[in-house]
Scaffold this motif. Structure first.
Motif, PDB file in Angstrom:
ATOM      1  N   TYR A  23      47.862  39.979  41.629  1.00  0.00           N
ATOM      2  CA  TYR A  23      46.680  40.341  40.656  1.00  0.00           C
ATOM      3  C   TYR A  23      45.421  40.123  40.925  1.00  0.00           C
ATOM      4  CZ  TYR A  23      51.025  41.858  38.316  1.00  0.00           C
ATOM      5  OH  TYR A  23      52.151  42.227  37.911  1.00  0.00           O
ATOM      6  N   ASP A  24      45.163  39.381  42.084  1.00  0.00           N
ATOM      7  CA  ASP A  24      43.683  38.906  42.485  1.00  0.00           C
ATOM      8  C   ASP A  24      42.572  40.144  42.439  1.00  0.00           C
ATOM      9  OD1 ASP A  24      44.701  36.370  42.599  1.00  0.00           O
ATOM     10  OD2 ASP A  24      44.362  36.353  44.568  1.00  0.00           O
ATOM     11  N   GLU A  25      43.077  41.273  42.618  1.00  0.00           N
ATOM     12  CA  GLU A  25      42.242  42.525  42.731  1.00  0.00           C
ATOM     13  C   GLU A  25      42.087  43.267  41.263  1.00  0.00           C
ATOM     14  OE1 GLU A  25      40.321  42.490  45.456  1.00  0.00           O
ATOM     15  OE2 GLU A  25      41.491  40.847  46.101  1.00  0.00           O
ATOM     16  N   VAL A  26      42.697  42.933  40.352  1.00  0.00           N
ATOM     17  CA  VAL A  26      42.860  43.644  39.265  1.00  0.00           C
ATOM     18  C   VAL A  26      41.323  44.016  38.638  1.00  0.00           C
ATOM     19  CG1 VAL A  26      43.575  43.352  36.746  1.00  0.00           C
ATOM     20  CG2 VAL A  26      45.190  43.062  38.335  1.00  0.00           C
ATOM     21  N   ASP A  27      41.351  44.990  37.987  1.00  0.00           N
ATOM     22  CA  ASP A  27      39.709  45.446  37.680  1.00  0.00           C
ATOM     23  C   ASP A  27      39.418  44.758  36.448  1.00  0.00           C
ATOM     24  OD1 ASP A  27      40.009  46.913  35.212  1.00  0.00           O
ATOM     25  OD2 ASP A  27      41.664  47.949  36.657  1.00  0.00           O
ATOM     26  N   ALA A  28      37.951  44.467  36.131  1.00  0.00           N
ATOM     27  CA  ALA A  28      37.368  43.723  35.062  1.00  0.00           C
ATOM     28  C   ALA A  28      38.058  44.084  33.842  1.00  0.00           C
ATOM     29  CB  ALA A  28      35.714  43.939  35.224  1.00  0.00           C
ATOM     30  N   ALA A  29      38.205  45.434  33.579  1.00  0.00           N
ATOM     31  CA  ALA A  29      38.443  45.893  32.150  1.00  0.00           C
ATOM     32  C   ALA A  29      39.976  45.251  31.751  1.00  0.00           C
ATOM     33  CB  ALA A  29      38.707  47.486  32.014  1.00  0.00           C
ATOM     34  N   ALA A  30      40.802  45.284  33.004  1.00  0.00           N
ATOM     35  CA  ALA A  30      42.323  44.795  32.506  1.00  0.00           C
ATOM     36  C   ALA A  30      42.127  43.433  32.307  1.00  0.00           C
ATOM     37  CB  ALA A  30      43.214  45.146  33.925  1.00  0.00           C
ATOM     38  N   ARG A  31      41.412  42.784  33.041  1.00  0.00           N
ATOM     39  CA  ARG A  31      41.104  41.147  33.034  1.00  0.00           C
ATOM     40  C   ARG A  31      40.659  40.810  31.797  1.00  0.00           C
ATOM     41  NH1 ARG A  31      41.399  37.572  37.330  1.00  0.00           N
ATOM     42  NH2 ARG A  31      41.761  39.300  38.738  1.00  0.00           N
ATOM     43  N   ALA A  32      39.754  41.689  31.346  1.00  0.00           N
ATOM     44  CA  ALA A  32      39.045  41.178  30.027  1.00  0.00           C
ATOM     45  C   ALA A  32      40.211  41.392  28.821  1.00  0.00           C
ATOM     46  CB  ALA A  32      38.082  42.338  29.604  1.00  0.00           C
ATOM     47  N   ARG A  33      41.152  42.355  28.723  1.00  0.00           N
ATOM     48  CA  ARG A  33      42.294  42.296  27.904  1.00  0.00           C
ATOM     49  C   ARG A  33      43.006  41.067  27.951  1.00  0.00           C
ATOM     50  NH1 ARG A  33      42.269  47.953  29.815  1.00  0.00           N
ATOM     51  NH2 ARG A  33      44.097  47.520  31.302  1.00  0.00           N
ATOM     52  N   GLY A  34      43.367  40.822  29.072  1.00  0.00           N
ATOM     53  CA  GLY A  34      44.333  39.736  29.311  1.00  0.00           C
ATOM     54  C   GLY A  34      43.732  38.543  28.910  1.00  0.00           C
ATOM     55  N   ASP A  35      42.313  38.268  28.931  1.00  0.00           N
ATOM     56  CA  ASP A  35      41.742  37.248  28.480  1.00  0.00           C
ATOM     57  C   ASP A  35      41.752  36.832  26.925  1.00  0.00           C
ATOM     58  OD1 ASP A  35      40.796  36.251  30.854  1.00  0.00           O
ATOM     59  OD2 ASP A  35      38.562  36.815  30.754  1.00  0.00           O
ATOM     60  N   HIS A  36      42.328  37.484  26.223  1.00  0.00           N
ATOM     61  CA  HIS A  36      42.736  37.414  24.704  1.00  0.00           C
ATOM     62  C   HIS A  36      43.439  36.314  24.648  1.00  0.00           C
ATOM     63  CE1 HIS A  36      42.894  37.927  20.681  1.00  0.00           C
ATOM     64  NE2 HIS A  36      43.949  38.311  20.617  1.00  0.00           N
ATOM     65  N   LEU A  37      44.339  35.852  25.662  1.00  0.00           N
ATOM     66  CA  LEU A  37      45.071  34.579  25.766  1.00  0.00           C
ATOM     67  C   LEU A  37      44.214  33.231  25.870  1.00  0.00           C
ATOM     68  CD1 LEU A  37      47.982  33.533  25.697  1.00  0.00           C
ATOM     69  CD2 LEU A  37      48.088  33.657  28.173  1.00  0.00           C
ATOM     70  N   ARG A  38      43.113  33.635  26.761  1.00  0.00           N
ATOM     71  CA  ARG A  38      42.194  32.421  26.747  1.00  0.00           C
ATOM     72  C   ARG A  38      41.550  32.149  25.538  1.00  0.00           C
ATOM     73  NH1 ARG A  38      40.400  31.519  31.923  1.00  0.00           N
ATOM     74  NH2 ARG A  38      40.843  33.648  32.738  1.00  0.00           N
ATOM     75  N   ALA A  39      40.978  33.265  24.743  1.00  0.00           N
ATOM     76  CA  ALA A  39      40.575  32.823  23.503  1.00  0.00           C
ATOM     77  C   ALA A  39      41.599  32.041  22.371  1.00  0.00           C
ATOM     78  CB  ALA A  39      40.126  34.250  22.672  1.00  0.00           C
ATOM     79  N   ILE A  40      42.868  32.622  22.544  1.00  0.00           N
ATOM     80  CA  ILE A  40      43.803  31.922  21.537  1.00  0.00           C
ATOM     81  C   ILE A  40      43.847  30.365  22.235  1.00  0.00           C
ATOM     82  CG2 ILE A  40      46.213  31.769  21.028  1.00  0.00           C
ATOM     83  CD1 ILE A  40      46.500  34.749  21.455  1.00  0.00           C
TER      84      ILE A  40
END
Ligand SMILES: [Fe+2]
Ligand SMILES: [Fe+2]
Length: 188
Positions: A23-40
Protein backbone atom coordinates in the motif's frame (compact mmCIF):
# COMPACT_ATOMS: atom_id res chain seq x y z
CA UNK A 1 6.42 -1.68 53.69
CA UNK A 2 8.15 -2.32 50.35
CA UNK A 3 6.26 -3.21 47.15
CA UNK A 4 5.77 -6.94 46.45
CA UNK A 5 8.19 -8.48 43.94
CA UNK A 6 6.29 -9.31 40.74
CA UNK A 7 7.11 -11.18 37.54
CA UNK A 8 8.37 -9.00 34.68
CA UNK A 9 5.70 -7.26 32.60
CA UNK A 10 5.07 -8.90 29.20
CA UNK A 11 6.33 -7.21 26.02
CA UNK A 12 7.35 -8.11 22.46
CA UNK A 13 10.13 -8.07 19.87
CA UNK A 14 9.53 -5.20 17.43
CA UNK A 15 12.04 -6.66 14.95
CA UNK A 16 9.84 -9.76 14.48
CA UNK A 17 6.96 -7.73 13.03
CA UNK A 18 5.83 -8.64 9.52
CA UNK A 19 5.35 -5.70 7.16
CA UNK A 20 3.59 -5.13 3.86
CA UNK A 21 4.68 -2.64 1.22
CA UNK A 22 1.62 -3.32 -0.98
CA UNK A 23 0.00 0.00 0.00
CA UNK A 24 3.03 2.27 -0.26
CA UNK A 25 1.65 3.91 -3.42
CA UNK A 26 -1.89 4.51 -2.16
CA UNK A 27 -3.16 8.02 -3.06
CA UNK A 28 -3.39 10.87 -0.56
CA UNK A 29 -7.21 10.85 -0.38
CA UNK A 30 -7.33 7.17 0.62
CA UNK A 31 -4.49 7.69 3.07
CA UNK A 32 -6.38 10.61 4.67
CA UNK A 33 -9.49 8.43 5.10
CA UNK A 34 -7.47 5.74 6.86
CA UNK A 35 -5.80 8.32 9.07
CA UNK A 36 -8.97 8.49 11.13
CA UNK A 37 -7.50 5.57 13.09
CA UNK A 38 -4.49 7.77 13.92
CA UNK A 39 -6.85 10.44 15.30
CA UNK A 40 -8.50 7.85 17.56
CA UNK A 41 -5.09 6.69 18.77
CA UNK A 42 -4.14 10.33 19.50
CA UNK A 43 -7.09 10.51 21.88
CA UNK A 44 -5.71 7.52 23.80
CA UNK A 45 -2.18 8.97 23.68
CA UNK A 46 -3.46 12.16 25.34
CA UNK A 47 -5.44 10.21 27.93
CA UNK A 48 -2.46 8.01 28.77
CA UNK A 49 -0.18 11.04 29.15
CA UNK A 50 -2.66 12.59 31.59
CA UNK A 51 -3.01 9.36 33.60
CA UNK A 52 0.79 9.00 33.73
CA UNK A 53 1.14 12.59 35.00
CA UNK A 54 -1.41 12.05 37.79
CA UNK A 55 -0.09 8.62 38.83
CA UNK A 56 3.54 9.86 38.74
CA UNK A 57 2.65 12.87 40.91
CA UNK A 58 0.98 10.62 43.51
CA UNK A 59 3.92 8.17 43.37
CA UNK A 60 6.38 11.00 44.09
CA UNK A 61 4.18 12.00 47.04
CA UNK A 62 4.21 8.39 48.29
CA UNK A 63 8.01 8.27 48.20
CA UNK A 64 8.26 11.62 50.00
CA UNK A 65 6.41 10.12 52.94
CA UNK A 66 9.59 8.23 53.74
CA UNK A 67 9.79 6.73 57.21
CA UNK A 68 7.57 9.34 58.85
CA UNK A 69 4.16 8.01 57.92
CA UNK A 70 1.90 10.30 59.84
CA UNK A 71 -1.79 9.43 59.84
CA UNK A 72 -2.84 12.61 58.05
CA UNK A 73 -0.30 12.11 55.29
CA UNK A 74 -1.45 8.52 54.83
CA UNK A 75 -5.06 9.62 54.52
CA UNK A 76 -4.03 12.17 51.92
CA UNK A 77 -2.07 9.57 50.01
CA UNK A 78 -4.96 7.08 50.17
CA UNK A 79 -7.41 9.61 48.70
CA UNK A 80 -4.96 10.69 45.99
CA UNK A 81 -4.10 7.08 45.11
CA UNK A 82 -7.81 6.22 44.89
CA UNK A 83 -8.45 9.11 42.48
CA UNK A 84 -5.43 8.29 40.34
CA UNK A 85 -6.49 4.62 40.34
CA UNK A 86 -10.00 5.37 39.22
CA UNK A 87 -8.74 7.65 36.40
CA UNK A 88 -6.30 4.92 35.35
CA UNK A 89 -9.00 2.21 35.48
CA UNK A 90 -11.32 4.20 33.22
CA UNK A 91 -8.66 4.69 30.58
CA UNK A 92 -7.61 1.02 30.71
CA UNK A 93 -11.20 -0.05 30.05
CA UNK A 94 -11.39 2.38 27.10
CA UNK A 95 -8.17 0.98 25.57
CA UNK A 96 -9.48 -2.56 26.02
CA UNK A 97 -12.74 -1.60 24.28
CA UNK A 98 -10.77 -0.06 21.37
CA UNK A 99 -8.89 -3.33 20.88
CA UNK A 100 -12.06 -5.42 21.12
CA UNK A 101 -13.65 -3.33 18.35
CA UNK A 102 -10.56 -3.78 16.17
CA UNK A 103 -10.63 -7.55 16.81
CA UNK A 104 -14.35 -7.88 16.11
CA UNK A 105 -14.83 -5.44 13.22
CA UNK A 106 -11.77 -3.76 11.75
CA UNK A 107 -9.33 -6.65 11.36
CA UNK A 108 -11.95 -9.08 9.93
CA UNK A 109 -13.02 -6.41 7.40
CA UNK A 110 -9.38 -5.93 6.32
CA UNK A 111 -8.82 -9.70 6.14
CA UNK A 112 -11.87 -10.00 3.90
CA UNK A 113 -10.72 -7.15 1.66
CA UNK A 114 -7.13 -8.38 1.30
CA UNK A 115 -6.00 -11.82 2.55
CA UNK A 116 -2.41 -10.65 1.92
CA UNK A 117 -2.69 -8.58 5.10
CA UNK A 118 -3.03 -11.82 7.12
CA UNK A 119 0.48 -11.90 8.66
CA UNK A 120 0.27 -8.23 9.76
CA UNK A 121 -3.23 -8.72 11.21
CA UNK A 122 -2.15 -11.92 13.00
CA UNK A 123 0.71 -10.01 14.59
CA UNK A 124 -1.57 -7.09 15.59
CA UNK A 125 -3.94 -9.65 17.15
CA UNK A 126 -1.04 -11.14 19.14
CA UNK A 127 -0.03 -7.69 20.37
CA UNK A 128 -3.59 -7.12 21.62
CA UNK A 129 -3.24 -10.29 23.72
CA UNK A 130 -0.01 -8.94 25.27
CA UNK A 131 -1.57 -5.52 25.95
CA UNK A 132 -4.57 -7.25 27.50
CA UNK A 133 -2.28 -9.17 29.86
CA UNK A 134 -0.71 -5.86 30.96
CA UNK A 135 -4.18 -4.34 31.47
CA UNK A 136 -5.22 -7.33 33.63
CA UNK A 137 -2.05 -6.90 35.67
CA UNK A 138 -2.77 -3.17 36.07
CA UNK A 139 -6.26 -4.02 37.24
CA UNK A 140 -4.82 -6.30 39.93
CA UNK A 141 -2.43 -3.53 40.97
CA UNK A 142 -5.32 -1.07 41.25
CA UNK A 143 -7.02 -3.45 43.72
CA UNK A 144 -3.76 -3.66 45.70
CA UNK A 145 -3.31 0.13 45.66
CA UNK A 146 -6.78 0.53 47.19
CA UNK A 147 -5.52 -1.58 50.15
CA UNK A 148 -1.95 -0.30 50.26
CA UNK A 149 -1.69 3.20 48.71
CA UNK A 150 2.13 3.16 48.86
CA UNK A 151 2.02 0.63 46.00
CA UNK A 152 1.15 3.56 43.71
CA UNK A 153 4.87 3.51 42.83
CA UNK A 154 4.35 0.05 41.28
CA UNK A 155 1.28 1.39 39.48
CA UNK A 156 3.38 4.24 38.05
CA UNK A 157 5.91 1.74 36.61
CA UNK A 158 3.14 -0.35 35.08
CA UNK A 159 1.44 2.70 33.53
CA UNK A 160 4.79 3.75 32.01
CA UNK A 161 5.21 0.24 30.58
CA UNK A 162 1.68 0.27 29.16
CA UNK A 163 2.37 3.64 27.52
CA UNK A 164 5.56 2.39 25.85
CA UNK A 165 3.84 -0.77 24.65
CA UNK A 166 0.79 1.05 23.31
CA UNK A 167 2.85 3.71 21.54
CA UNK A 168 4.79 0.94 19.82
CA UNK A 169 1.54 -0.88 18.87
CA UNK A 170 -0.23 2.29 17.67
CA UNK A 171 2.71 3.25 15.43
CA UNK A 172 2.97 -0.20 13.87
CA UNK A 173 -0.77 -0.37 13.35
CA UNK A 174 -0.91 3.09 11.78
CA UNK A 175 2.06 2.36 9.53
CA UNK A 176 0.58 -0.93 8.32
CA UNK A 177 -3.20 -0.53 8.19
CA UNK A 178 -4.17 3.15 7.82
CA UNK A 179 -3.54 3.07 4.05
CA UNK A 180 -5.35 -0.29 3.52
CA UNK A 181 -8.34 0.99 5.54
CA UNK A 182 -8.57 4.03 3.28
CA UNK A 183 -7.91 2.08 0.07
CA UNK A 184 -10.70 -0.43 0.80
CA UNK A 185 -13.11 2.22 2.11
CA UNK A 186 -13.41 0.58 5.55
CA UNK A 187 -14.83 3.08 8.03
CA UNK A 188 -13.07 3.29 11.39
FE1 LIG B 1 -4.71 -2.42 17.77
FE1 LIG C 1 -5.79 0.74 17.33
Amino acid sequence: MSPDPRPPLPGWDEDARPRTTAYDEVDAAARARGDHLRAIHDMYRDGLAQVADVVDAVAVGAQDLGAAREAVQRLGLRAAAEQAGSFCGQLCRAVDAHHRIEDAVLYPALRGADPGLGPVLDRLDEEHVVVHAVLVRLDETLVEVARRPELVTVLAEEVAHLRRLLESHFRYEEEQICAPLGAHGIAV
